[in-house]
Design an enzyme around this catalytic site. Structure first.
Site, short mmCIF file in Angstrom:
data_model
loop_
_atom_site.label_atom_id
_atom_site.label_comp_id
_atom_site.label_asym_id
_atom_site.label_seq_id
_atom_site.Cartn_x
_atom_site.Cartn_y
_atom_site.Cartn_z
N ALA A 1 3.84 18.72 59.32
CA ALA A 1 2.51 18.13 59.22
C ALA A 1 2.37 17.00 60.22
CB ALA A 1 2.27 17.62 57.80
N GLY B 1 5.60 21.67 56.89
CA GLY B 1 4.46 22.57 56.83
C GLY B 1 4.65 23.82 57.66
N GLU C 1 6.59 26.13 55.52
CA GLU C 1 5.71 26.62 54.46
C GLU C 1 4.73 27.65 54.99
OE1 GLU C 1 5.26 22.92 51.40
OE2 GLU C 1 4.82 22.51 53.51
N GLU D 1 10.85 16.81 54.09
CA GLU D 1 9.93 15.79 53.55
C GLU D 1 10.66 14.69 52.78
OE1 GLU D 1 7.43 19.60 53.82
OE2 GLU D 1 9.49 19.05 53.31
#
Length: 255
Positions: free
Chosen positions: A63, A106, A109, A129
């Site tokens: 992200a 991300g 993911e 994270e």
């Protein structure tokens, strides 16, 4: 498109994340563009499969932390940034991730949200994270727990260390590992093979498999049977069975 490069290779729509200067960090605008592009491909009959890829150094390195660094809990709740990710799972056509370089946070993911993953030898997957005092928010805990089981998922999530493409394949996160320079081509070739299959049957199979991930065996079996019966209403099923009896290659039209 500000952050994407899109082209068709026959029946396969290739969507490339093109924010290379930031290692394809996933900001809000980029995710919105990507979801819109996936939904557009899903709505176009001539597109039979989709490949999502990034650059040579990064599929997506995570992200965009700059968008979150000063946000409050209320800001994040009101932003509800992960709601767009749910729409990725609503895409009915096969979605293949072609991953080279970093697929972290991300990016990992996003790869897991795709149906199939072709990884280049340089690919690195991980959910780091925890090292920011955070945890995954776009499905990382759920995908990993379902695919790897509790213990292995917790190890990856708690330590935040990346794994190689070969390790990811051994764990079942990746379908196959290929040389980096053939990664996108291999994903497109797989998409073209899927494009020769009956589209309605592919859609029903996808629905049944995803339902199996979060339902009981009895409910899953019932859903599978109902979808099986439904396919007998399609022209493709009649064509497929006739072609088998006539010993010829079927021609599926998605009807």
């Amino acid at each position: 498109m500000a952050y994407l490069s899109i082209h068709d290779d026959g029946p396969v729509r290739v969507i490339r994340i093109a924010r290379d200067e930031r290692l394809n960090a996933l900001n809000l605008a980029l995710v919105d563009e990507l979801v819109a592009a996936l939904e557009a491909a899903d709505a176009e009959p001539q597109v039979r499969a989709v490949v999502v890829t990034g650059g040579e150094k990064a599929f997506a390195a995570g992200a965009d932390i700059a968008e979150m660094a000063d946000a409050t809990a209320v800001d994040m709740k009101l932003r509800d940034q992960f709601r767009a990710w749910d729409r990725i799972l609503g895409v009915h056509k096969p979605v293949i991730a072609a991953v080279r370089g970093f697929a972290l946070g991300g990016g990992c993911e996003l790869a897991m949200a795709c149906d199939l993953v072709i990884a280049g030898e340089s690919a690195k997957f991980g959910q780091p994270e925890v090292k920011l005092g955070l945890m995954p928010g776009a499905g990382g805990t759920q995908w990993l727990a379902r695919r790897l089981g509790k213990a292995r998922a917790l190890e990856l999530l708690w330590l935040g260390e990346p794994i190689t493409a070969q390790e990811a394949m051994a764990l079942g996160l990746v379908n196959r590992v290929v040389p980096d320079d053939t990664c996108v081509a291999a994903a497109v070739e797989l998409g073209k093979r899927l494009a020769e299959m009956p589209p309605v049957a592919l859609r029903c199979i996808k629905e049944a498999v995803y339902q199996a991930m979060d339902t009981t065996l009895a409910d899953g079996l019932e859903a599978e049977r109902n979808l099986f019966y439904l396919l007998f209403a399609t022209e493709d099923a009649r064509e497929g069975m006739r072609a088998f009896m006539e010993r010829r290659k079927p021609s599926f039209r998605g009807r």
